[in-house]
Motif scaffolding. Structure first.
Motif, PDB file in Angstrom:
ATOM      1  N   ASN A   5      51.707  29.705  61.356  1.00 10.93           N
ATOM      2  CA  ASN A   5      50.698  28.873  61.173  1.00 10.93           C
ATOM      3  C   ASN A   5      49.337  29.551  61.660  1.00 10.93           C
ATOM      4  N   ALA A   6      49.616  30.592  62.226  1.00 13.99           N
ATOM      5  CA  ALA A   6      48.230  31.414  62.769  1.00 13.99           C
ATOM      6  C   ALA A   6      47.378  31.502  61.854  1.00 13.99           C
ATOM      7  N   ARG A   7      45.944  31.758  61.921  1.00 13.77           N
ATOM      8  CA  ARG A   7      44.976  31.843  60.977  1.00 13.77           C
ATOM      9  C   ARG A   7      44.048  32.883  61.465  1.00 13.77           C
ATOM     10  N   PHE A   8      43.611  33.938  60.705  1.00 11.79           N
ATOM     11  CA  PHE A   8      43.120  34.932  61.021  1.00 11.79           C
ATOM     12  C   PHE A   8      41.721  35.226  60.034  1.00 11.79           C
ATOM     13  N   GLN A  22      47.188  39.455  45.454  1.00 16.23           N
ATOM     14  CA  GLN A  22      45.914  38.662  45.410  1.00 16.23           C
ATOM     15  C   GLN A  22      46.137  37.744  46.494  1.00 16.23           C
ATOM     16  N   ARG A  23      47.172  36.852  46.473  1.00 16.95           N
ATOM     17  CA  ARG A  23      47.396  35.751  47.131  1.00 16.95           C
ATOM     18  C   ARG A  23      47.354  36.035  48.830  1.00 16.95           C
ATOM     19  N   ILE A  24      47.977  37.314  49.071  1.00 17.92           N
ATOM     20  CA  ILE A  24      47.874  37.645  50.646  1.00 17.92           C
ATOM     21  C   ILE A  24      46.348  37.995  50.933  1.00 17.92           C
ATOM     22  N   ILE A  25      45.710  38.742  49.876  1.00 15.32           N
ATOM     23  CA  ILE A  25      44.309  38.974  50.133  1.00 15.32           C
ATOM     24  C   ILE A  25      43.537  37.727  50.344  1.00 15.32           C
ATOM     25  N   ASP A  26      43.796  36.811  49.678  1.00 14.76           N
ATOM     26  CA  ASP A  26      42.932  35.711  49.371  1.00 14.76           C
ATOM     27  C   ASP A  26      43.280  34.813  50.672  1.00 14.76           C
ATOM     28  N   SER A  27      44.311  35.022  51.211  1.00 14.20           N
ATOM     29  CA  SER A  27      44.778  34.113  52.478  1.00 14.20           C
ATOM     30  C   SER A  27      43.943  34.436  53.768  1.00 14.20           C
ATOM     31  N   HIS A  68      42.324  46.948  47.264  1.00 15.77           N
ATOM     32  CA  HIS A  68      42.319  46.673  45.909  1.00 15.77           C
ATOM     33  C   HIS A  68      43.784  46.054  45.600  1.00 15.77           C
ATOM     34  N   PRO A  69      43.779  45.023  44.798  1.00 12.32           N
ATOM     35  CA  PRO A  69      45.251  43.957  44.599  1.00 12.32           C
ATOM     36  C   PRO A  69      46.066  44.978  43.532  1.00 12.32           C
ATOM     37  N   LYS A  70      45.373  45.897  42.713  1.00 11.73           N
ATOM     38  CA  LYS A  70      46.260  46.534  41.619  1.00 11.73           C
ATOM     39  C   LYS A  70      46.291  47.834  41.618  1.00 11.73           C
ATOM     40  N   ARG A  71      45.642  48.453  42.371  1.00 13.44           N
ATOM     41  CA  ARG A  71      45.622  50.063  42.559  1.00 13.44           C
ATOM     42  C   ARG A  71      45.464  50.644  43.978  1.00 13.44           C
ATOM     43  N   TYR A  72      46.448  51.597  44.143  1.00 11.62           N
ATOM     44  CA  TYR A  72      46.196  52.325  45.497  1.00 11.62           C
ATOM     45  C   TYR A  72      44.987  52.913  45.774  1.00 11.62           C
ATOM     46  N   ASP A  73      44.455  52.681  46.954  1.00 14.00           N
ATOM     47  CA  ASP A  73      43.114  53.204  47.461  1.00 14.00           C
ATOM     48  C   ASP A  73      41.987  53.267  46.483  1.00 14.00           C
ATOM     49  N   ALA A  74      41.865  52.275  45.851  1.00 14.25           N
ATOM     50  CA  ALA A  74      40.808  52.117  44.665  1.00 14.25           C
ATOM     51  C   ALA A  74      39.751  51.068  44.984  1.00 14.25           C
ATOM     52  N   GLY A  75      39.535  50.533  46.214  1.00 12.66           N
ATOM     53  CA  GLY A  75      38.847  49.539  46.591  1.00 12.66           C
ATOM     54  C   GLY A  75      37.395  50.179  47.057  1.00 12.66           C
ATOM     55  N   ASN A  76      36.467  49.264  47.010  1.00 10.82           N
ATOM     56  CA  ASN A  76      34.851  49.857  47.140  1.00 10.82           C
ATOM     57  C   ASN A  76      35.002  50.421  48.627  1.00 10.82           C
ATOM     58  N   ILE A  77      34.254  51.449  48.892  1.00  7.24           N
ATOM     59  CA  ILE A  77      34.197  52.081  50.179  1.00  7.24           C
ATOM     60  C   ILE A  77      33.090  51.598  51.005  1.00  7.24           C
ATOM     61  N   LEU A  78      33.514  51.211  51.927  1.00  6.36           N
ATOM     62  CA  LEU A  78      32.636  50.580  53.041  1.00  6.36           C
ATOM     63  C   LEU A  78      32.159  51.555  54.100  1.00  6.36           C
TER      64      LEU A  78
END
Length: 332
Positions: A5-8, A22-27, A68-78
């Motif tokens: 039940n912990a929230r982060f 995506q459900r894990i990312i959106d949590s 990125h939810p569908k591809r490895y290491d393809a998210g926007n670079i921060l």
């Protein structure tokens, strides 16, 4: 506590090795970020550190990206930070140093998350390269075309995970031999055989009291190996391996391919237009600065002292033999 039940606010992952739905990312209210040990989009995938070493890259680095939810290491670079890859750094060295660098970078990103996201960079797919998982087959030495430096890069890249290895024929048996402690020989290390260039690459050269076995390579370089593991046996140091597998007046050879034990070992096939290097050029081939960790430097100095002691002992034995020979001639 950290129960179900912990929230982060945000999720942070590194070397996770699986897609996060995506459900894990959106949590997480602030989604998720990932630390990756390369300068994305270069070297996406599971082995960016090993690949950078094998490719002899001068620089690598750390990237913090959005997951990125569908591809490895393809998210926007921060954020990204480059890191100089020094010759001689192993997989373990880089994991340690890039781990510290990545941790510091992740903290800065979290402290400035809103700004970082506003200025994030979409990865250029045309520049993306993928890495792959390595197996023991990727660590086999090919004596016909691998230089001493090629073998060392393979050793550094897989260090602590996969040992480089080769085949060794002993009578009618073919054994797999792993080499776990390897160094490049320099002009400060006298060859164990003066005419070592006349031996086929992969030949096992030894000398009494020296705690390593020397292997000549195709370009004239030499490898000093102090650690061996023969299949089905306990690990051995250089002296133990030499005592068990290198007989007097016989020089066994490591082999790229497992031979037919019912037939003689095939002759070594040199590449077309192969030209044997001169002794002077070959001995000085790797007089180059290499990276050593603090513990590695201490060990290097210790091994150097042991080699000098063995050399001094050898000269002392030769001097005694000369004196005994002269004494015996005088008595006659």
């Amino acid at each position: 506590g950290y129960g179900a039940n912990a929230r982060f606010d945000i999720g942070v992952v590194a070397s996770f090795g699986a897609f996060l739905p995506q459900r894990i990312i959106d949590s997480f209210p602030q989604k998720m970020i990932n630390l990756h040990p390369s300068l994305l989009p270069k070297y996406r995938g599971p082995t960016p550190i090993q690949t950078a070493i094998l490719n002899n890259d001068s620089h690598t680095g750390v990237t913090v990206q959005e997951v990125h939810p569908k591809r490895y290491d393809a998210g926007n670079i921060l954020a990204q930070v480059p890191f100089e890859l020094k010759l001689g750094m192993t997989r373990v060295d880089l994991m340690t140093q890039l781990g510290h660098l990545g941790g510091e970078l992740a903290v800065r990103v979290l402290q400035n998350l809103e700004y970082m996201r506003k200025n994030s960079i979409v990865q250029n797919e045309e520049e993306a390269t993928l890495t792959r998982m390595f197996t023991s087959g990727d660590a086999k030495i090919r004596w016909e075309d691998m230089t001493a430096m090629d073998v060392m890069r393979m050793h550094w890249a897989h260090f602590g995970h996969i040992a480089v290895w080769s085949f060794l024929r002993v009578k009618n048996k073919v054994l797999t031999v792993k080499m776990t402690d390897i160094e490049l020989a320099t002009s400060f290390d006298d060859p164990l055989e003066d005419d070592y260039l006349s031996f086929r690459p992969g030949s096992c050269l030894r000398k009494r009291k020296y705690n390593y076995v020397e292997f000549p390579c195709i370009e004239g370089g030499r490898l000093h190996v102090r650690g061996f593991t023969v299949e089905g046996k306990q690990p051995r140091d250089g002296l133990q391996f030499a005592a068990g597998y290198i007989k007097k007046n016989k020089t066994p050879c490591m082999l790229t391919l497992s031979p037919d034990c019912k037939r003689p070992t095939p002759n070594f096939v040199y590449p077309e237009e192969y030209k044997r290097p001169s002794h002077m050029a070959a001995v000085k081939l790797y007089d180059i600065p290499l990276y050593h960790s603090k513990s590695g430097l201490v060990r290097k100095l210790k091994l150097k002292a042991e080699a000098e002691e063995a050399k001094a002992s050898e000269k002392s034995d030769e001097s005694k033999e000369t004196e005994e020979s002269e004494g015996s001639k005088a008595s006659e």
